[in-house]
Write a protein that holds these residues in place. Structure first.
Motif, PDB file in Angstrom:
ATOM      1  N   PHE A  76      -5.261   7.796 -21.289  1.00 55.36           N
ATOM      2  CA  PHE A  76      -6.070   8.918 -20.816  1.00 55.36           C
ATOM      3  C   PHE A  76      -5.183  10.144 -20.637  1.00 55.36           C
ATOM      4  O   PHE A  76      -3.979  10.027 -20.391  1.00 55.36           O
ATOM      5  N   THR A  77      -5.769  11.327 -20.789  1.00 53.50           N
ATOM      6  CA  THR A  77      -4.966  12.559 -20.778  1.00 53.50           C
ATOM      7  C   THR A  77      -5.367  13.563 -19.710  1.00 53.50           C
ATOM      8  O   THR A  77      -4.559  14.403 -19.319  1.00 53.50           O
ATOM      9  N   ARG A  78      -6.616  13.519 -19.284  1.00 52.66           N
ATOM     10  CA  ARG A  78      -7.121  14.558 -18.383  1.00 52.66           C
ATOM     11  C   ARG A  78      -8.066  13.932 -17.375  1.00 52.66           C
ATOM     12  O   ARG A  78      -8.689  12.910 -17.638  1.00 52.66           O
ATOM     13  N   GLY A  79      -8.163  14.577 -16.217  1.00 54.55           N
ATOM     14  CA  GLY A  79      -9.087  14.104 -15.192  1.00 54.55           C
ATOM     15  C   GLY A  79     -10.047  15.189 -14.775  1.00 54.55           C
ATOM     16  O   GLY A  79      -9.776  16.386 -14.954  1.00 54.55           O
ATOM     17  N   GLY A 119      -2.375  21.100  -9.472  1.00 57.81           N
ATOM     18  CA  GLY A 119      -2.505  21.821 -10.733  1.00 57.81           C
ATOM     19  C   GLY A 119      -3.888  21.734 -11.345  1.00 57.81           C
ATOM     20  O   GLY A 119      -4.095  22.159 -12.479  1.00 57.81           O
ATOM     21  N   TRP A 120      -4.845  21.192 -10.607  1.00 53.75           N
ATOM     22  CA  TRP A 120      -6.210  21.105 -11.097  1.00 53.75           C
ATOM     23  C   TRP A 120      -6.967  22.354 -10.658  1.00 53.75           C
ATOM     24  O   TRP A 120      -6.739  22.886  -9.577  1.00 53.75           O
ATOM     25  N   GLU A 121      -7.870  22.806 -11.518  1.00 52.51           N
ATOM     26  CA  GLU A 121      -8.644  24.011 -11.190  1.00 52.51           C
ATOM     27  C   GLU A 121     -10.070  23.871 -11.687  1.00 52.51           C
ATOM     28  O   GLU A 121     -10.378  23.013 -12.521  1.00 52.51           O
ATOM     29  N   SER A 122     -10.910  24.735 -11.190  1.00 56.29           N
ATOM     30  CA  SER A 122     -12.306  24.734 -11.614  1.00 56.29           C
ATOM     31  C   SER A 122     -12.389  25.126 -13.080  1.00 56.29           C
ATOM     32  O   SER A 122     -11.701  26.039 -13.530  1.00 56.29           O
ATOM     33  N   ASP A 123     -13.248  24.417 -13.822  1.00 52.96           N
ATOM     34  CA  ASP A 123     -13.458  24.792 -15.223  1.00 52.96           C
ATOM     35  C   ASP A 123     -14.701  25.664 -15.377  1.00 52.96           C
ATOM     36  O   ASP A 123     -15.150  25.931 -16.476  1.00 52.96           O
ATOM     37  N   LEU A 176     -18.181  21.996  -7.406  1.00 47.74           N
ATOM     38  CA  LEU A 176     -17.409  22.552  -8.516  1.00 47.74           C
ATOM     39  C   LEU A 176     -16.740  21.404  -9.256  1.00 47.74           C
ATOM     40  O   LEU A 176     -16.259  20.449  -8.637  1.00 47.74           O
ATOM     41  N   ARG A 177     -16.704  21.510 -10.583  1.00 50.05           N
ATOM     42  CA  ARG A 177     -15.962  20.502 -11.355  1.00 50.05           C
ATOM     43  C   ARG A 177     -14.539  21.009 -11.524  1.00 50.05           C
ATOM     44  O   ARG A 177     -14.301  22.085 -12.074  1.00 50.05           O
ATOM     45  N   LEU A 178     -13.616  20.232 -11.036  1.00 48.93           N
ATOM     46  CA  LEU A 178     -12.197  20.539 -11.175  1.00 48.93           C
ATOM     47  C   LEU A 178     -11.639  19.680 -12.292  1.00 48.93           C
ATOM     48  O   LEU A 178     -12.096  18.565 -12.524  1.00 48.93           O
ATOM     49  N   THR A 179     -10.633  20.201 -12.961  1.00 45.30           N
ATOM     50  CA  THR A 179     -10.023  19.446 -14.056  1.00 45.30           C
ATOM     51  C   THR A 179      -8.529  19.704 -14.092  1.00 45.30           C
ATOM     52  O   THR A 179      -8.060  20.772 -13.672  1.00 45.30           O
ATOM     53  N   GLY A 180      -7.815  18.730 -14.605  1.00 43.66           N
ATOM     54  CA  GLY A 180      -6.376  18.900 -14.732  1.00 43.66           C
ATOM     55  C   GLY A 180      -5.758  17.757 -15.506  1.00 43.66           C
ATOM     56  O   GLY A 180      -6.384  16.730 -15.771  1.00 43.66           O
ATOM     57  N   SER A 181      -4.531  17.964 -15.837  1.00 38.69           N
ATOM     58  CA  SER A 181      -3.744  16.985 -16.585  1.00 38.69           C
ATOM     59  C   SER A 181      -3.469  15.766 -15.720  1.00 38.69           C
ATOM     60  O   SER A 181      -3.377  15.851 -14.500  1.00 38.69           O
ATOM     61  N   LEU A 208       0.917  14.858 -13.627  1.00 40.26           N
ATOM     62  CA  LEU A 208       0.858  15.645 -12.405  1.00 40.26           C
ATOM     63  C   LEU A 208       2.213  16.105 -11.904  1.00 40.26           C
ATOM     64  O   LEU A 208       3.204  15.403 -12.025  1.00 40.26           O
ATOM     65  N   SER A 209       2.174  17.269 -11.313  1.00 38.36           N
ATOM     66  CA  SER A 209       3.331  17.778 -10.580  1.00 38.36           C
ATOM     67  C   SER A 209       2.797  18.330  -9.268  1.00 38.36           C
ATOM     68  O   SER A 209       2.389  19.473  -9.182  1.00 38.36           O
ATOM     69  N   LEU A 210       2.760  17.468  -8.260  1.00 40.58           N
ATOM     70  CA  LEU A 210       2.238  17.878  -6.958  1.00 40.58           C
ATOM     71  C   LEU A 210       3.227  18.812  -6.280  1.00 40.58           C
ATOM     72  O   LEU A 210       4.418  18.563  -6.270  1.00 40.58           O
ATOM     73  N   ARG A 211       2.680  19.866  -5.722  1.00 39.77           N
ATOM     74  CA  ARG A 211       3.503  20.838  -4.997  1.00 39.77           C
ATOM     75  C   ARG A 211       3.166  20.751  -3.525  1.00 39.77           C
ATOM     76  O   ARG A 211       2.046  20.430  -3.156  1.00 39.77           O
ATOM     77  N   PRO A 212       4.145  21.072  -2.650  1.00 38.53           N
ATOM     78  CA  PRO A 212       3.852  21.039  -1.209  1.00 38.53           C
ATOM     79  C   PRO A 212       2.833  22.089  -0.839  1.00 38.53           C
ATOM     80  O   PRO A 212       2.632  23.047  -1.509  1.00 38.53           O
TER      81      PRO A 212
END
Length: 186
Positions: free
Chosen positions: A132-135, A154-158, A174-179, A182-186
Protein backbone atom coordinates in the motif's frame (compact mmCIF):
# COMPACT_ATOMS: atom_id res chain seq x y z
CA UNK A 1 8.00 6.11 32.61
CA UNK A 2 6.87 2.64 31.55
CA UNK A 3 7.90 1.17 28.21
CA UNK A 4 5.60 2.16 25.34
CA UNK A 5 5.02 -0.25 22.47
CA UNK A 6 2.70 -1.08 19.57
CA UNK A 7 1.70 -4.63 18.68
CA UNK A 8 -0.98 -6.50 16.72
CA UNK A 9 -4.27 -6.77 18.59
CA UNK A 10 -5.32 -10.13 19.96
CA UNK A 11 -8.81 -11.33 20.83
CA UNK A 12 -8.00 -10.75 24.51
CA UNK A 13 -7.58 -7.03 23.69
CA UNK A 14 -11.11 -6.61 22.32
CA UNK A 15 -12.85 -5.62 25.60
CA UNK A 16 -10.25 -2.92 26.22
CA UNK A 17 -10.38 -1.69 22.59
CA UNK A 18 -14.15 -1.39 22.96
CA UNK A 19 -13.92 0.44 26.29
CA UNK A 20 -11.30 2.87 24.98
CA UNK A 21 -13.33 3.59 21.84
CA UNK A 22 -16.63 4.21 23.61
CA UNK A 23 -15.18 6.19 26.55
CA UNK A 24 -13.03 8.33 24.25
CA UNK A 25 -15.80 9.00 21.75
CA UNK A 26 -18.18 9.99 24.55
CA UNK A 27 -15.62 12.47 25.84
CA UNK A 28 -14.11 13.77 22.58
CA UNK A 29 -17.33 14.03 20.58
CA UNK A 30 -19.59 15.42 23.33
CA UNK A 31 -19.69 18.76 21.56
CA UNK A 32 -19.93 17.28 18.06
CA UNK A 33 -22.60 14.59 18.35
CA UNK A 34 -25.94 14.63 20.15
CA UNK A 35 -25.93 13.17 23.67
CA UNK A 36 -28.54 10.63 22.57
CA UNK A 37 -26.16 9.27 19.91
CA UNK A 38 -23.27 8.97 22.36
CA UNK A 39 -25.34 7.43 25.14
CA UNK A 40 -26.85 5.00 22.64
CA UNK A 41 -23.53 3.44 21.67
CA UNK A 42 -23.90 -0.27 22.36
CA UNK A 43 -20.87 -1.84 24.02
CA UNK A 44 -21.89 -5.43 23.25
CA UNK A 45 -22.44 -4.61 19.57
CA UNK A 46 -19.13 -2.73 19.36
CA UNK A 47 -17.28 -5.57 21.06
CA UNK A 48 -18.75 -8.10 18.64
CA UNK A 49 -17.67 -5.95 15.66
CA UNK A 50 -14.13 -5.56 17.05
CA UNK A 51 -13.91 -9.28 17.77
CA UNK A 52 -14.79 -10.01 14.13
CA UNK A 53 -12.32 -7.41 12.81
CA UNK A 54 -9.43 -8.64 14.97
CA UNK A 55 -10.12 -12.24 13.98
CA UNK A 56 -11.02 -11.83 10.28
CA UNK A 57 -10.06 -8.34 9.11
CA UNK A 58 -10.01 -6.88 6.56
CA UNK A 59 -8.52 -4.13 8.72
CA UNK A 60 -5.23 -4.56 10.53
CA UNK A 61 -5.77 -3.70 14.20
CA UNK A 62 -2.84 -2.64 16.37
CA UNK A 63 -2.83 -1.64 20.04
CA UNK A 64 -0.59 0.81 21.86
CA UNK A 65 0.59 -0.14 25.31
CA UNK A 66 2.41 1.61 28.10
CA UNK A 67 3.69 -0.88 30.59
CA UNK A 68 0.81 -3.25 31.33
CA UNK A 69 -1.84 -0.78 30.12
CA UNK A 70 -3.54 -0.77 26.72
CA UNK A 71 -3.80 2.94 25.92
CA UNK A 72 -5.03 3.13 22.32
CA UNK A 73 -5.57 1.35 19.03
CA UNK A 74 -5.56 1.83 15.28
CA UNK A 75 -7.53 0.00 12.60
CA UNK A 76 -6.66 0.35 8.92
CA UNK A 77 -7.03 -1.71 5.80
CA UNK A 78 -7.79 -1.58 2.08
CA UNK A 79 -9.94 1.47 1.37
CA UNK A 80 -13.35 0.73 -0.14
CA UNK A 81 -13.81 2.46 -3.49
CA UNK A 82 -16.43 4.87 -2.13
CA UNK A 83 -13.91 6.08 0.47
CA UNK A 84 -11.34 7.18 -2.15
CA UNK A 85 -13.53 8.22 -5.08
CA UNK A 86 -13.90 11.90 -5.93
CA UNK A 87 -17.22 13.75 -5.79
CA UNK A 88 -18.15 12.43 -9.25
CA UNK A 89 -17.34 8.84 -8.28
CA UNK A 90 -14.09 8.64 -10.27
CA UNK A 91 -11.34 6.57 -8.68
CA UNK A 92 -7.77 7.83 -8.40
CA UNK A 93 -5.01 5.88 -10.13
CA UNK A 94 -3.77 4.58 -6.76
CA UNK A 95 -7.16 3.41 -5.44
CA UNK A 96 -5.97 -0.22 -5.22
CA UNK A 97 -3.02 0.76 -3.01
CA UNK A 98 -4.86 3.16 -0.72
CA UNK A 99 -5.81 2.29 2.86
CA UNK A 100 -8.53 3.69 5.07
CA UNK A 101 -7.58 4.49 8.65
CA UNK A 102 -11.00 3.74 10.07
CA UNK A 103 -10.06 4.29 13.72
CA UNK A 104 -7.14 5.80 15.56
CA UNK A 105 -8.00 6.32 19.21
CA UNK A 106 -5.81 7.05 22.23
CA UNK A 107 -7.49 7.33 25.59
CA UNK A 108 -7.24 11.01 26.63
CA UNK A 109 -5.46 10.35 29.92
CA UNK A 110 -2.63 8.75 27.88
CA UNK A 111 -2.48 11.56 25.34
CA UNK A 112 0.56 13.65 24.47
CA UNK A 113 2.92 10.73 25.08
CA UNK A 114 3.51 9.72 21.45
CA UNK A 115 1.10 6.77 21.37
CA UNK A 116 -0.93 8.11 18.42
CA UNK A 117 2.19 8.75 16.37
CA UNK A 118 3.59 5.29 17.13
CA UNK A 119 0.25 3.71 16.20
CA UNK A 120 -0.03 5.56 12.89
CA UNK A 121 3.63 5.04 11.96
CA UNK A 122 3.58 1.32 12.81
CA UNK A 123 0.30 0.81 10.96
CA UNK A 124 1.64 2.69 7.95
CA UNK A 125 4.86 0.67 7.90
CA UNK A 126 2.95 -2.64 8.14
CA UNK A 127 0.63 -1.70 5.30
CA UNK A 128 3.42 -0.20 3.19
CA UNK A 129 5.24 -3.53 3.52
CA UNK A 130 2.11 -5.14 2.01
CA UNK A 131 2.25 -2.88 -1.06
CA UNK A 132 0.00 0.00 0.00
CA UNK A 133 1.20 3.54 -0.74
CA UNK A 134 -1.29 6.07 0.60
CA UNK A 135 -3.81 6.46 3.38
CA UNK A 136 -7.05 8.32 3.90
CA UNK A 137 -8.93 9.16 7.08
CA UNK A 138 -12.19 11.01 7.72
CA UNK A 139 -12.02 13.55 10.55
CA UNK A 140 -14.78 15.82 11.86
CA UNK A 141 -14.07 19.35 10.69
CA UNK A 142 -14.46 20.62 14.25
CA UNK A 143 -11.97 18.08 15.70
CA UNK A 144 -8.96 20.37 15.79
CA UNK A 145 -6.81 17.96 17.82
CA UNK A 146 -7.15 15.16 15.25
CA UNK A 147 -6.65 17.54 12.33
CA UNK A 148 -3.45 18.83 13.94
CA UNK A 149 -2.25 15.27 14.62
CA UNK A 150 -2.67 14.21 11.00
CA UNK A 151 -1.11 17.48 9.79
CA UNK A 152 1.97 16.68 11.90
CA UNK A 153 2.16 13.36 10.04
CA UNK A 154 2.11 15.21 6.72
CA UNK A 155 -1.49 14.35 5.89
CA UNK A 156 -3.77 17.08 4.58
CA UNK A 157 -7.27 17.60 3.32
CA UNK A 158 -7.76 16.66 -0.31
CA UNK A 159 -10.79 18.96 -0.52
CA UNK A 160 -13.35 16.17 -0.21
CA UNK A 161 -16.04 16.71 2.40
CA UNK A 162 -18.91 14.53 3.54
CA UNK A 163 -21.80 15.36 5.80
CA UNK A 164 -23.24 12.68 8.06
CA UNK A 165 -26.76 12.79 9.45
CA UNK A 166 -26.49 12.17 13.21
CA UNK A 167 -30.23 11.94 13.68
CA UNK A 168 -30.23 15.26 15.48
CA UNK A 169 -28.11 17.33 13.14
CA UNK A 170 -25.27 17.06 10.70
CA UNK A 171 -21.59 16.29 11.18
CA UNK A 172 -19.21 17.56 8.52
CA UNK A 173 -16.05 15.51 7.95
CA UNK A 174 -12.92 16.25 5.92
CA UNK A 175 -11.05 13.53 4.04
CA UNK A 176 -7.38 13.68 4.89
CA UNK A 177 -4.76 11.89 2.85
CA UNK A 178 -1.07 11.25 3.02
CA UNK A 179 1.79 8.95 2.26
CA UNK A 180 2.40 5.79 4.24
CA UNK A 181 6.04 6.82 4.27
CA UNK A 182 5.52 8.87 7.40
CA UNK A 183 7.69 11.46 9.00
CA UNK A 184 5.97 12.52 12.21
CA UNK A 185 6.96 15.92 13.50
CA UNK A 186 6.63 17.14 17.09
Amino acid sequence: MAIAAVRPAELADVPEITRIQLDTWRAAYAGLLPASVLSGLDAAEAEQAWRHTVRHGPALVLVATEGDWTVGFCAAGPAPEDEVADARGALPADAATTVLVSALVVEPRWGRRGHGGRLLATTARSLRDRGFTRGVAWVPEADQASLAFYAAAGWESDGTVRTLDTGAGRLRELRLTGSLDLSLRP
